[in-house]
Design a protein around this motif. Structure first.
Motif, short mmCIF file in Angstrom:
data_model
loop_
_atom_site.label_atom_id
_atom_site.label_comp_id
_atom_site.label_asym_id
_atom_site.label_seq_id
_atom_site.Cartn_x
_atom_site.Cartn_y
_atom_site.Cartn_z
N HIS A 1 0.92 -1.16 0.03
CA HIS A 1 0.03 -0.02 0.17
C HIS A 1 1.03 1.04 0.02
O HIS A 1 0.49 2.25 -0.68
CB HIS A 1 -0.82 -0.09 1.27
CG HIS A 1 -1.99 -0.82 1.13
ND1 HIS A 1 -3.22 -0.42 0.32
CD2 HIS A 1 -2.49 -1.91 1.77
CE1 HIS A 1 -4.07 -1.15 0.43
NE2 HIS A 1 -3.78 -2.21 1.14
N HIS B 1 0.55 4.02 -2.96
CA HIS B 1 -0.37 5.09 -2.89
C HIS B 1 0.10 6.20 -2.09
O HIS B 1 -0.44 7.37 -2.03
CB HIS B 1 -1.82 4.67 -2.27
CG HIS B 1 -2.38 3.66 -3.08
ND1 HIS B 1 -2.83 3.84 -4.42
CD2 HIS B 1 -2.87 2.55 -2.82
CE1 HIS B 1 -3.38 2.84 -5.02
NE2 HIS B 1 -3.35 1.80 -4.09
N ASN C 1 -4.34 -11.27 3.83
CA ASN C 1 -5.74 -11.04 3.06
C ASN C 1 -5.91 -12.43 2.17
O ASN C 1 -6.81 -12.49 1.41
CB ASN C 1 -5.69 -9.85 2.05
CG ASN C 1 -4.65 -10.06 0.86
OD1 ASN C 1 -4.19 -10.96 0.77
ND2 ASN C 1 -4.56 -8.94 0.25
N GLU D 1 -3.18 -4.92 -8.52
CA GLU D 1 -4.33 -3.86 -8.40
C GLU D 1 -5.55 -4.63 -8.01
O GLU D 1 -6.50 -4.18 -7.29
CB GLU D 1 -4.26 -3.14 -9.45
CG GLU D 1 -3.30 -2.25 -10.02
CD GLU D 1 -3.12 -1.14 -9.05
OE1 GLU D 1 -3.89 -1.00 -8.06
OE2 GLU D 1 -2.29 -0.12 -9.24
N LEU E 1 -5.53 -5.38 -4.38
CA LEU E 1 -5.84 -4.32 -3.53
C LEU E 1 -7.31 -3.87 -3.61
O LEU E 1 -7.93 -3.60 -2.61
CB LEU E 1 -5.05 -3.17 -3.93
CG LEU E 1 -3.39 -3.38 -3.82
CD1 LEU E 1 -2.59 -2.11 -4.46
CD2 LEU E 1 -3.15 -3.57 -2.33
N ALA E 2 -7.90 -4.01 -4.87
CA ALA E 2 -9.35 -3.88 -5.14
C ALA E 2 -10.07 -4.62 -4.12
O ALA E 2 -11.19 -4.31 -3.37
CB ALA E 2 -9.66 -3.85 -6.52
N THR F 1 -9.25 -6.38 -1.55
CA THR F 1 -9.23 -6.04 -0.14
C THR F 1 -10.05 -5.03 0.34
O THR F 1 -10.20 -4.72 1.32
CB THR F 1 -7.63 -5.95 0.10
OG1 THR F 1 -6.71 -6.85 -0.57
CG2 THR F 1 -7.10 -6.26 1.64
N ARG F 2 -9.95 -3.85 -0.61
CA ARG F 2 -10.72 -2.75 -0.36
C ARG F 2 -12.10 -2.93 -0.08
O ARG F 2 -12.94 -2.42 0.78
CB ARG F 2 -10.51 -1.66 -1.41
CG ARG F 2 -9.51 -0.62 -1.06
CD ARG F 2 -9.68 0.56 -1.90
NE ARG F 2 -9.80 0.22 -3.44
CZ ARG F 2 -8.69 -0.10 -4.14
NH1 ARG F 2 -7.38 0.07 -3.62
NH2 ARG F 2 -8.79 -0.05 -5.64
N THR F 3 -12.97 -3.80 -1.07
CA THR F 3 -14.32 -3.88 -1.10
C THR F 3 -14.64 -5.03 -0.21
O THR F 3 -15.85 -5.07 -0.27
CB THR F 3 -14.63 -4.22 -2.57
OG1 THR F 3 -13.97 -5.20 -3.19
CG2 THR F 3 -14.28 -2.95 -3.62
N ARG G 1 -14.14 -7.83 3.34
CA ARG G 1 -13.60 -8.17 4.58
C ARG G 1 -13.21 -9.68 4.66
O ARG G 1 -13.91 -10.36 4.17
CB ARG G 1 -14.50 -7.72 5.65
CG ARG G 1 -14.75 -6.40 5.69
CD ARG G 1 -14.44 -5.61 7.03
NE ARG G 1 -13.21 -4.72 6.70
CZ ARG G 1 -11.92 -4.72 7.54
NH1 ARG G 1 -12.01 -5.58 8.62
NH2 ARG G 1 -11.06 -3.91 7.13
#
Ligand code: 13P
Ligand code: SF4
Length: 370
Positions: free
Chosen positions: A68, A72, A164, A360, A363-364, A366-368, A370
């Protein structure tokens, strides 16, 4: 393609021919170089680095946090990665085109990552596709080469870290796909079991025999048979002994440990999870920790009001993480000041493009979820 499963003998270190100046002098040199480079440089360090490296880092984290950070949160043109090669490659893939990444010792690899080569994975993939056509997601543990991440990107798959892995595997299963998981068999099995997969749904691919072991009619998860030479050394006997010797101890281990170890422990999770659990525990608590001993000793020093110790003192620290020394960090920073790209990490553009797709996607996911 490396298949030697032992920890390779220590190759000559980056600075091997140079007599090392005293640590105090190196420290001063690093501080001076950092001051001169200012916000043009950011130093990232994995938790398994020694204290003498960690003290110079701007950010310390596990694989996911550092990904991360590289993707970013850094504006610096130079990212100096104190960790092992796959981590620096990941930073290179995720960083922007005007950033360059450096690994202070190019010999710092990861034997687990080397246990799966691109040609071997392609061969396995073809064999599995002949069984199940296109209903398989390739998922590579972040401890793998950029080529394998690119393979996953090209084939609709993704990457995971130990933080994750469950979320990523669920993403594939919920889409009705089987998962080919490489290169760490233990992390794959521990994650699959934690998601409720029955034993018969887990098969193993043996790259040497080029064969699938287990009942493939029932298979949902196909594991590569790689392992970490550090975490793979912990055994259920260590857990048993810790419980006998230290009444009330809580055992927490990294999911790269064999399944029997994870099953007999109280908890398992990434380095970040381990740190959080111990930090948030009550004073007086006792912890036997199954992960890199440098991190365990740091946790013990930081929290003298708790008893924190290694699950097995006989398990040595990660040899490769230890290849980054303060002197190699200093030489890298001096190289930057002199405009020399010492120890720059490069990934071929086509490989980087597809590896980025896979990362990516991770990461997407993991973001969206749980
Ligand atoms: P983390 O994902 O927990 O940082 O682990 C990386 C690693 O190499 C553990 O051996
Ligand atoms: Fe690789 Fe194991 Fe070292 Fe982690 S601890 S970098 S998996 S060899």
């Amino acid at each position: 393609m490396a298949t030697d499963r032992r920890e390779a003998p220590d190759p000559p270190l980056f600075e091997s021919n140079e007599p090392s100046p005293p640590l105090a002098e190196i420290r001063e040199g690093i501080a001076r170089a950092k001051a001169r480079l200012g916000d043009r440089v950011v130093i990232l360090a994995h938790h398994y680095q020694g204290d003498d490296v960690i003290e110079s880092a701007d950010f310390v984290g596990d694989s996911l946090k550092l990904s991360h950070q590289a993707a970013h949160r850094s504006a610096a043109g130079y990212i100096v990665f104190c960790g092992v090669r796959f981590m620096a490659e990941t930073a290179e893939v995720l960083s922007s085109p005007d950033q360059t990444v450096f690994l202070p010792n190019p010999a710092a690899g990861c034997p687990l990552a080397d246990m799966a080569g691109l040609q071997q994975v392609r061969l396995c993939w073809e064999a599995l596709r002949s069984l199940w056509d296109d209903g398989i997601a390739p998922v590579t543990y972040i401890n793998s080469s950029a080529e394998l991440k690119a393979f996953c990107g090209r084939n609709g798959g993704t990457v995971c870290t130990s933080s994750n892995a469950g979320t990523v595997m669920r993403w594939a299963f919920e889409a009705g796909r089987r998962v080919l998981f490489f290169p760490d068999e233990h992390l794959g099995r521990n994650t699959g079991v934690s998601l409720g997969l029955p034993t018969k749904a887990i098969c193993v691919w043996d790259p040497e025999k080029e064969a699938l072991l287990g009942d493939y009619d029932q298979a949902r998860l196909i594991l590569w048979n790689g392992f970490c030479p550090v975490h793979g050394n912990f055994s259920p006997r260590h857990v048993e002994m810790a419980r006998k010797r230290y009444p009330g101890v809580r055992v927490i281990v990294h999911p790269e440990c064999p399944h029997e170890v994870v099953r007999s422990a109280d908890d398992a999770g990434s380095t970040e999870h381990i740190i959080e659990c111990i930090h948030s525990s009550e004073p007086g608590s006792r912890w036997a920790v199954g992960t890199d001993i440098r991190l365990v000793r740091r946790l013990a020093r930081q929290q003298p009001e708790k008893e924190v110790f290694s699950l097995a003192e006989s398990v040595p620290p990660c040899l490769n993480m230890g290849k980054i020394k303060p002197l190699s960090l200093l030489r890298t920073l001096e190289g930057l000041l002199e405009g020399e790209a010492v120890a720059r990490v490069r990934v071929r553009p086509e490989t980087a493009k597809w590896a980025r797709v896979a990362l990516e996607r991770m990461l997407a996911i993991t973001r969206t979820r749980r």
